[in-house]
Design an enzyme around this catalytic site. Structure first.
Site, PDB file in Angstrom:
ATOM      1  N   VAL A  33       6.143  -4.355 -32.474  1.00 46.32           N
ATOM      2  CA  VAL A  33       5.200  -5.462 -32.571  1.00 46.32           C
ATOM      3  C   VAL A  33       4.086  -5.058 -31.596  1.00 46.32           C
ATOM      4  O   VAL A  33       4.249  -5.175 -30.393  1.00 46.32           O
ATOM      5  CB  VAL A  33       5.845  -6.812 -32.198  1.00 46.32           C
ATOM      6  CG1 VAL A  33       4.805  -7.925 -32.203  1.00 46.32           C
ATOM      7  CG2 VAL A  33       6.984  -7.140 -33.155  1.00 46.32           C
ATOM      8  N   PRO A  34       2.985  -4.527 -32.129  1.00 48.36           N
ATOM      9  CA  PRO A  34       2.039  -3.753 -31.324  1.00 48.36           C
ATOM     10  C   PRO A  34       1.116  -4.551 -30.406  1.00 48.36           C
ATOM     11  O   PRO A  34      -0.106  -4.583 -30.581  1.00 48.36           O
ATOM     12  CB  PRO A  34       1.237  -2.991 -32.385  1.00 48.36           C
ATOM     13  CG  PRO A  34       1.241  -3.918 -33.557  1.00 48.36           C
ATOM     14  CD  PRO A  34       2.594  -4.573 -33.540  1.00 48.36           C
ATOM     15  N   CYS A  35       1.687  -5.152 -29.372  1.00 45.35           N
ATOM     16  CA  CYS A  35       0.880  -5.888 -28.406  1.00 45.35           C
ATOM     17  C   CYS A  35      -0.060  -4.949 -27.645  1.00 45.35           C
ATOM     18  O   CYS A  35      -1.075  -5.394 -27.110  1.00 45.35           O
ATOM     19  CB  CYS A  35       1.766  -6.675 -27.454  1.00 45.35           C
ATOM     20  SG  CYS A  35       3.018  -5.712 -26.595  1.00 45.35           S
ATOM     21  N   HIS A  36       0.252  -3.658 -27.635  1.00 49.44           N
ATOM     22  CA  HIS A  36      -0.629  -2.695 -26.967  1.00 49.44           C
ATOM     23  C   HIS A  36      -1.977  -2.555 -27.669  1.00 49.44           C
ATOM     24  O   HIS A  36      -2.924  -2.052 -27.084  1.00 49.44           O
ATOM     25  CB  HIS A  36       0.058  -1.323 -26.849  1.00 49.44           C
ATOM     26  CG  HIS A  36       0.423  -0.716 -28.162  1.00 49.44           C
ATOM     27  ND1 HIS A  36       1.598  -1.047 -28.839  1.00 49.44           N
ATOM     28  CD2 HIS A  36      -0.218   0.194 -28.946  1.00 49.44           C
ATOM     29  CE1 HIS A  36       1.642  -0.353 -29.963  1.00 49.44           C
ATOM     30  NE2 HIS A  36       0.559   0.404 -30.050  1.00 49.44           N
TER      31      HIS A  36
END
Length: 160
Positions: free
Chosen positions: A122-125
């Site tokens: 889950v690409p919070c970056h």
């Protein structure tokens, strides 16, 4: 809840989950119990380990294993929105707030982003400041920078 470990360029990934899906992925600085011996990987986590390994090897940019994160309804809405950010692209907290229907929810969106239990997948970056700056990342800004660079390698310029 079962665990699997994978050594990555960012540290040891700890993958947790069960037959309902992966509920948590975190990264530690030490090598912990990391093993490349997939015989020790619990069956229910084997696909997640394989896909994460392929991601770090530069061979995968979309994950398809089952996710089962715990969070509030709002956090899950934010995490679902994060899943829609394309590989190699970024968005801002403000853009994410607008997408979720409340431009004033920037702080709440940022808080939910920071509580994301499924790093990388889950690409919070991929969420950055409106000015393009790298802002907050639970794993440290150096990891965020590494992930963004990993997903957008430099383009080879033509020699002719």
């Amino acid at each position: 809840m079962q665990q699997a470990f994978l050594q990555t360029p960012l540290g040891t990934a700890i993958i947790e989950g069960d037959e309902n899906g992966v509920s948590r992925i975190s990264i530690t600085d030490g090598d912990g119990n990391a093993t490349e011996n997939h015989d020790k990987t619990p069956y229910v986590l084997a696909e997640a380990v394989n896909q994460l390994k392929a991601y770090f090897d530069g061979k995968l940019n979309t994950f398809s294993f089952k996710l089962n994160p715990e969070g509030t309804d709002f956090q899950k809405r934010v995490w679902d929105a994060l899943l829609k950010i394309p590989y190699g692209k970024t968005t801002s907290y403000q853009e994410l707030s607008v997408q979720l229907g409340d431009v004033k929810a920037i702080r709440a969106v940022a808080s939910a982003n920071g509580k994301n239990p499924l790093w990388i997948v889950v690409p919070c970056h991929r969420v950055i400041g409106s000015d393009g700056s790298l802002t907050g990342y639970a794993g440290g800004l150096w990891r965020k920078k590494w992930l963004l660079e990993h997903e957008t390698p430099p383009v080879q310029q033509s020699l002719f």
